[in-house]
Design a protein around this motif. Sequence first.
Motif, short mmCIF file in Angstrom:
data_model
loop_
_atom_site.label_atom_id
_atom_site.label_comp_id
_atom_site.label_asym_id
_atom_site.label_seq_id
_atom_site.Cartn_x
_atom_site.Cartn_y
_atom_site.Cartn_z
N ASN A 37 0.85 -1.18 0.00
CA ASN A 37 0.00 0.00 0.00
C ASN A 37 0.90 1.25 0.00
OD1 ASN A 37 -2.13 1.70 0.19
ND2 ASN A 37 -2.54 1.33 2.36
N PRO A 38 1.33 1.72 -1.17
CA PRO A 38 2.24 2.87 -1.20
C PRO A 38 1.55 4.13 -0.67
CG PRO A 38 1.61 2.22 -3.42
CD PRO A 38 1.02 1.22 -2.50
N PRO A 39 2.32 5.02 -0.04
CA PRO A 39 1.73 6.25 0.50
C PRO A 39 1.35 7.20 -0.63
CG PRO A 39 4.09 6.31 0.77
CD PRO A 39 3.75 4.94 0.24
N GLU A 40 0.36 8.06 -0.34
CA GLU A 40 -0.05 9.07 -1.31
C GLU A 40 0.98 10.19 -1.33
OE1 GLU A 40 -3.92 10.45 -0.34
OE2 GLU A 40 -4.79 8.45 -0.39
N ALA A 41 1.10 10.84 -2.48
CA ALA A 41 2.03 11.96 -2.61
C ALA A 41 1.53 13.13 -1.77
CB ALA A 41 2.15 12.37 -4.06
N GLN A 42 2.44 13.75 -1.06
CA GLN A 42 2.12 14.90 -0.24
C GLN A 42 2.94 16.09 -0.71
OE1 GLN A 42 -0.10 15.01 2.34
NE2 GLN A 42 -0.67 12.91 1.87
N PRO A 43 2.36 17.28 -0.73
CA PRO A 43 3.15 18.46 -1.09
C PRO A 43 4.19 18.73 0.00
CG PRO A 43 0.98 19.12 -0.35
CD PRO A 43 0.97 17.62 -0.44
#
Length: 85
Positions: A38-44
């Motif tokens: 479950n890869p993490p979502e991209a965060q700014p």
Amino acid sequence: MAERDDEEREFDIRWADGAEEKEPSARARMLAARWKENPPEAQPFRAEPDRVRRARSPWVSTAVVFGIVAAVIVLLGYADFRAPF
């Protein structure tokens, strides 16, 4: 004789740094296993704040501090005035 063996086995940082592979930490292994499924979502890099508050004027802060100091002085003077001699 045991002391001499310890001196010969002394840890050498250059030898350790020159090692072929370094084992990742337990946390790094745990995160790698979790992110594989479950890869993490991209965060700014720096998220925008939810709401922007208007900056308070420095004069307002100064007035509040002076008001509190004046109230404390009046309160102490009133308490001293009421104290019996």
